[in-house]
Design a protein around this motif. Structure first.
Motif, PDB file in Angstrom:
ATOM      1  N   LYS A   7       0.864  -1.498   0.534  1.00  0.00           N
ATOM      2  CA  LYS A   7      -0.154   0.205   0.006  1.00  0.00           C
ATOM      3  C   LYS A   7       0.949   1.468   0.102  1.00  0.00           C
ATOM      4  CE  LYS A   7      -3.789   2.264   2.320  1.00  0.00           C
ATOM      5  NZ  LYS A   7      -4.573   2.497   3.897  1.00  0.00           N
ATOM      6  N   THR A   8       0.712   2.520  -1.161  1.00  0.00           N
ATOM      7  CA  THR A   8       0.947   3.770  -0.967  1.00  0.00           C
ATOM      8  C   THR A   8       0.538   4.269  -1.470  1.00  0.00           C
ATOM      9  OG1 THR A   8       3.343   2.905  -2.103  1.00  0.00           O
ATOM     10  CG2 THR A   8       3.136   4.919  -2.295  1.00  0.00           C
ATOM     11  N   VAL A   9       0.444   5.479   0.132  1.00  0.00           N
ATOM     12  CA  VAL A   9      -0.662   6.614  -0.646  1.00  0.00           C
ATOM     13  C   VAL A   9       0.031   8.288  -0.265  1.00  0.00           C
ATOM     14  CG1 VAL A   9      -1.979   8.278   1.080  1.00  0.00           C
ATOM     15  CG2 VAL A   9      -1.494   5.629   1.446  1.00  0.00           C
ATOM     16  N   TYR A  10      -0.173   8.619  -2.433  1.00  0.00           N
ATOM     17  CA  TYR A  10      -0.097   9.860  -1.997  1.00  0.00           C
ATOM     18  C   TYR A  10      -0.959  11.265  -1.767  1.00  0.00           C
ATOM     19  CZ  TYR A  10       2.680   7.405  -4.965  1.00  0.00           C
ATOM     20  OH  TYR A  10       3.753   5.943  -5.931  1.00  0.00           O
ATOM     21  N   GLY A  11      -0.486  12.349  -0.811  1.00  0.00           N
ATOM     22  CA  GLY A  11      -1.957  12.790  -0.770  1.00  0.00           C
ATOM     23  C   GLY A  11      -3.100  12.251   0.067  1.00  0.00           C
ATOM     24  N   THR A  12      -3.864  12.835  -0.507  1.00  0.00           N
ATOM     25  CA  THR A  12      -5.257  12.396   1.049  1.00  0.00           C
ATOM     26  C   THR A  12      -5.765  10.948   1.006  1.00  0.00           C
ATOM     27  OG1 THR A  12      -7.206  12.168  -1.131  1.00  0.00           O
ATOM     28  CG2 THR A  12      -5.910  14.158   0.395  1.00  0.00           C
ATOM     29  N   GLY A  13      -4.867  10.170  -0.810  1.00  0.00           N
ATOM     30  CA  GLY A  13      -5.827   8.604  -0.502  1.00  0.00           C
ATOM     31  C   GLY A  13      -6.866   8.632  -0.766  1.00  0.00           C
ATOM     32  N   SER A  47       6.563  -2.302   1.151  1.00  0.00           N
ATOM     33  CA  SER A  47       6.936  -1.009  -0.283  1.00  0.00           C
ATOM     34  C   SER A  47       8.317  -0.315  -0.274  1.00  0.00           C
ATOM     35  CB  SER A  47       5.724   0.104   0.363  1.00  0.00           C
ATOM     36  OG  SER A  47       4.363  -0.779   0.639  1.00  0.00           O
ATOM     37  N   LYS A  48       9.275  -0.193   0.539  1.00  0.00           N
ATOM     38  CA  LYS A  48      10.155   0.866   0.568  1.00  0.00           C
ATOM     39  C   LYS A  48      10.851  -0.179  -0.492  1.00  0.00           C
ATOM     40  CE  LYS A  48      13.635   2.692   2.829  1.00  0.00           C
ATOM     41  NZ  LYS A  48      14.924   2.038   2.475  1.00  0.00           N
ATOM     42  N   MET A  49      10.891  -1.229  -0.194  1.00  0.00           N
ATOM     43  CA  MET A  49      12.015  -2.192  -0.566  1.00  0.00           C
ATOM     44  C   MET A  49      11.749  -2.431  -2.094  1.00  0.00           C
ATOM     45  SD  MET A  49      13.642  -6.194   0.169  1.00  0.00           S
ATOM     46  CE  MET A  49      14.093  -5.619   1.130  1.00  0.00           C
ATOM     47  N   TRP A  50      10.042  -2.756  -2.449  1.00  0.00           N
ATOM     48  CA  TRP A  50       9.383  -3.067  -3.357  1.00  0.00           C
ATOM     49  C   TRP A  50       9.818  -2.216  -4.587  1.00  0.00           C
ATOM     50  CZ3 TRP A  50       8.002  -6.368  -6.169  1.00  0.00           C
ATOM     51  CH2 TRP A  50       7.072  -6.517  -7.696  1.00  0.00           C
ATOM     52  N   ASP A  51      10.065   0.093  -3.612  1.00  0.00           N
ATOM     53  CA  ASP A  51      10.129   1.316  -4.879  1.00  0.00           C
ATOM     54  C   ASP A  51      11.899   1.398  -5.204  1.00  0.00           C
ATOM     55  OD1 ASP A  51       7.468   1.452  -4.864  1.00  0.00           O
ATOM     56  OD2 ASP A  51       7.486   3.386  -3.531  1.00  0.00           O
ATOM     57  N   ASP A  52      12.598   0.648  -4.033  1.00  0.00           N
ATOM     58  CA  ASP A  52      14.192   0.621  -4.145  1.00  0.00           C
ATOM     59  C   ASP A  52      14.783  -0.292  -4.869  1.00  0.00           C
ATOM     60  OD1 ASP A  52      14.371   2.284  -1.489  1.00  0.00           O
ATOM     61  OD2 ASP A  52      14.739   0.449  -0.572  1.00  0.00           O
ATOM     62  N   TRP A  53      13.955  -1.112  -5.346  1.00  0.00           N
ATOM     63  CA  TRP A  53      14.528  -1.659  -6.025  1.00  0.00           C
ATOM     64  C   TRP A  53      13.291  -1.686  -8.060  1.00  0.00           C
ATOM     65  CZ3 TRP A  53      16.664  -5.332  -9.009  1.00  0.00           C
ATOM     66  CH2 TRP A  53      16.352  -5.236 -10.252  1.00  0.00           C
ATOM     67  N   MET A  54      12.139  -1.106  -7.852  1.00  0.00           N
ATOM     68  CA  MET A  54      12.075  -0.329  -8.914  1.00  0.00           C
ATOM     69  C   MET A  54      11.881   0.956  -9.153  1.00  0.00           C
ATOM     70  SD  MET A  54       9.953  -3.583 -10.341  1.00  0.00           S
ATOM     71  CE  MET A  54       8.224  -2.828 -10.509  1.00  0.00           C
ATOM     72  N   LEU A  55      12.022   1.366  -8.234  1.00  0.00           N
ATOM     73  CA  LEU A  55      12.378   2.875  -9.234  1.00  0.00           C
ATOM     74  C   LEU A  55      13.676   3.229  -8.631  1.00  0.00           C
ATOM     75  CD1 LEU A  55      10.376   4.791  -7.153  1.00  0.00           C
ATOM     76  CD2 LEU A  55       9.333   3.972  -9.405  1.00  0.00           C
ATOM     77  N   ASN A  56      14.906   2.438  -8.164  1.00  0.00           N
ATOM     78  CA  ASN A  56      16.116   2.587  -8.050  1.00  0.00           C
ATOM     79  C   ASN A  56      17.746   1.281  -8.424  1.00  0.00           C
ATOM     80  OD1 ASN A  56      15.349   5.368  -7.042  1.00  0.00           O
ATOM     81  ND2 ASN A  56      15.218   4.360  -5.084  1.00  0.00           N
ATOM     82  N   VAL A 112      -2.458   3.617  -4.308  1.00  0.00           N
ATOM     83  CA  VAL A 112      -2.149   2.533  -4.935  1.00  0.00           C
ATOM     84  C   VAL A 112      -1.930   1.045  -4.152  1.00  0.00           C
ATOM     85  CG1 VAL A 112      -0.173   1.691  -6.012  1.00  0.00           C
ATOM     86  CG2 VAL A 112      -1.298   4.277  -6.491  1.00  0.00           C
ATOM     87  N   TYR A 113      -2.277   0.433  -4.704  1.00  0.00           N
ATOM     88  CA  TYR A 113      -2.613  -1.344  -4.339  1.00  0.00           C
ATOM     89  C   TYR A 113      -2.065  -1.822  -5.357  1.00  0.00           C
ATOM     90  CZ  TYR A 113      -6.004   0.300  -0.624  1.00  0.00           C
ATOM     91  OH  TYR A 113      -6.542   0.860   0.120  1.00  0.00           O
ATOM     92  N   THR A 114      -0.263  -2.758  -4.637  1.00  0.00           N
ATOM     93  CA  THR A 114       0.621  -3.316  -5.784  1.00  0.00           C
ATOM     94  C   THR A 114       0.117  -4.217  -5.569  1.00  0.00           C
ATOM     95  OG1 THR A 114       2.250  -1.496  -5.770  1.00  0.00           O
ATOM     96  CG2 THR A 114       2.896  -3.073  -6.553  1.00  0.00           C
ATOM     97  N   PHE A 115      -0.172  -5.154  -6.286  1.00  0.00           N
ATOM     98  CA  PHE A 115      -0.256  -6.232  -5.768  1.00  0.00           C
ATOM     99  C   PHE A 115       1.310  -7.869  -6.563  1.00  0.00           C
ATOM    100  CE2 PHE A 115      -4.089  -5.780  -4.918  1.00  0.00           C
ATOM    101  CZ  PHE A 115      -4.489  -6.341  -4.225  1.00  0.00           C
ATOM    102  N   VAL A 116       1.961  -8.033  -6.207  1.00  0.00           N
ATOM    103  CA  VAL A 116       3.383  -8.271  -6.643  1.00  0.00           C
ATOM    104  C   VAL A 116       2.880  -9.808  -7.230  1.00  0.00           C
ATOM    105  CG1 VAL A 116       5.709  -9.183  -6.012  1.00  0.00           C
ATOM    106  CG2 VAL A 116       4.694  -7.674  -4.465  1.00  0.00           C
ATOM    107  N   PHE A 117       3.235  -9.956  -8.659  1.00  0.00           N
ATOM    108  CA  PHE A 117       2.438 -10.974  -9.706  1.00  0.00           C
ATOM    109  C   PHE A 117       4.137 -11.685 -10.293  1.00  0.00           C
ATOM    110  CE2 PHE A 117      -0.143 -12.508 -13.231  1.00  0.00           C
ATOM    111  CZ  PHE A 117      -0.789 -13.304 -12.964  1.00  0.00           C
ATOM    112  N   PRO A 118       4.688 -12.799  -9.774  1.00  0.00           N
ATOM    113  CA  PRO A 118       5.762 -12.836 -10.611  1.00  0.00           C
ATOM    114  C   PRO A 118       6.403 -13.673 -10.794  1.00  0.00           C
ATOM    115  CG  PRO A 118       5.704 -13.440  -7.674  1.00  0.00           C
ATOM    116  CD  PRO A 118       4.597 -12.964  -7.995  1.00  0.00           C
ATOM    117  N   VAL A 119       5.833 -13.758 -12.265  1.00  0.00           N
ATOM    118  CA  VAL A 119       5.617 -14.203 -13.212  1.00  0.00           C
ATOM    119  C   VAL A 119       6.593 -14.938 -14.721  1.00  0.00           C
ATOM    120  CG1 VAL A 119       3.177 -14.733 -13.425  1.00  0.00           C
ATOM    121  CG2 VAL A 119       3.862 -12.771 -14.416  1.00  0.00           C
ATOM    122  N   LEU A 120       7.775 -13.549 -14.484  1.00  0.00           N
ATOM    123  CA  LEU A 120       8.505 -14.068 -15.139  1.00  0.00           C
ATOM    124  C   LEU A 120       9.748 -14.440 -15.512  1.00  0.00           C
ATOM    125  CD1 LEU A 120       8.590  -9.993 -16.590  1.00  0.00           C
ATOM    126  CD2 LEU A 120       7.111 -11.842 -17.406  1.00  0.00           C
ATOM    127  N   GLY A 121       9.400 -15.508 -14.304  1.00  0.00           N
ATOM    128  CA  GLY A 121      11.030 -16.620 -14.011  1.00  0.00           C
ATOM    129  C   GLY A 121      11.632 -16.608 -12.489  1.00  0.00           C
TER     130      GLY A 121
END
Length: 261
Positions: A129-135, A192-201, A166-175
């Motif tokens: 779960k990630t909240v931007y602004g008021t969500g 959420s932080k670990m996911w963003d650390d990987w996906m964004l950075n 934003v509700y992110t459902f991790v869907f590992p289907v590529l191997g």
């Protein structure tokens, strides 16, 4: 899905010639097919495609084009649309467009067929779960950790949202590597932080991933909802979008879906 028929062609190219009516709204006008038409077309489609696991769900007469029928089928857990004539002798795979507005009627119809109840069908307890602004607005997104389009979508569109949860459902289907990364993320103290650390950075997930995370539940959920690629976004009104849609389009659809609720 491979269509075995006497004639198969792409409606994206042909639809402008077929549809020359004025604005039709978002979905082509349709009426119930007769029982004889349904039985005949179902039998023809089953004969051509039944061996590949396709099951006919419905047959509808498209009023806008005389003699054209919409056939909704199920294939590998997903709904698809094909078009056919009254005898079922010719099958058409492609998208139906309204010529003047270039509205994609097939896409609009698929949105309705695949619509979900956002609040009831999505087990948000499994999501990051990630909240931007008021969500106050809501969306859900299915992402694979090794999906390049997902990374671009998150960086260029998701992080630009305002007042949205934003509700992110991790869907590992590529191997296997996707599975390993997903397990580490879902076992982290701050998922959420670990996911963003990987996906964004590009900071690789750490840890052992041995906490028995609900990976199978997440994969089963996605497949059961007809998610066939990532990213797939579900909006608050139950509609969906596949692929890394541009930020402006994402914002427009998030706002429209929130108003519809």
């Amino acid at each position: 899905m491979k269509l075995l028929s006497k004639v198969t062609f792409n409606l994206r190219l042909a639809a402008a010639c077929l549809l020359t009516t004025t604005a039709l709204g978002m979905v082509a006008p349709a009426s119930a097919a007769s029982k004889a038409e349904v039985d005949r077309i179902t039998a023809a489609v089953n004969e051509s495609l039944g061996g590949s696991g396709i099951k006919v769900l419905s047959v509808t007469d498209l009023e806008v084009i005389g003699g054209l029928f919409e056939v909704v089928v199920s294939h590998n857990g997903s709904k698809k649309i094909i078009y056919t004539n009254a005898s079922g002798s010719h099958l058409i795979l492609g998208e139906l467009l309204e010529a003047k507005s270039m509205t994609n009627l097939t896409e609009a119809r698929m949105d309705k067929l695949n619509a979900i109840n956002f609040d009831k069908d999505l087990p948000v307890k499994l999501a990051l779960k990630t909240v931007y602004g008021t969500g106050s607005r809501k969306i859900a997104v299915f992402e694979d950790p090794n999906c390049g389009y997902c990374k671009r979508f998150r960086k260029e569109a998701l992080t630009k949202l305002q007042d949205t949860t934003v509700y992110t459902f991790v869907f590992p289907v590529l191997g296997r590597d996707s599975l390993d990364k997903a397990q580490k993320v879902m076992c982290a103290d701050n998922k959420s932080k670990m996911w963003d650390d990987w996906m964004l950075n590009d900071q690789s997930p750490t840890g052992k991933g041995d906490c028995n995370p609900p990976i199978n539940e997440l994969i089963t959920l996605g497949r059961g909802m007809g998610v066939t690629g990532t990213p797939t976004v579900f909006f608050q009104d139950g509609t969906r979008a596949s692929g890394a849609i541009p930020a402006a389009e994402l914002n427009r659809r998030v706002a429209a879906a929130a108003r519809a609720k």
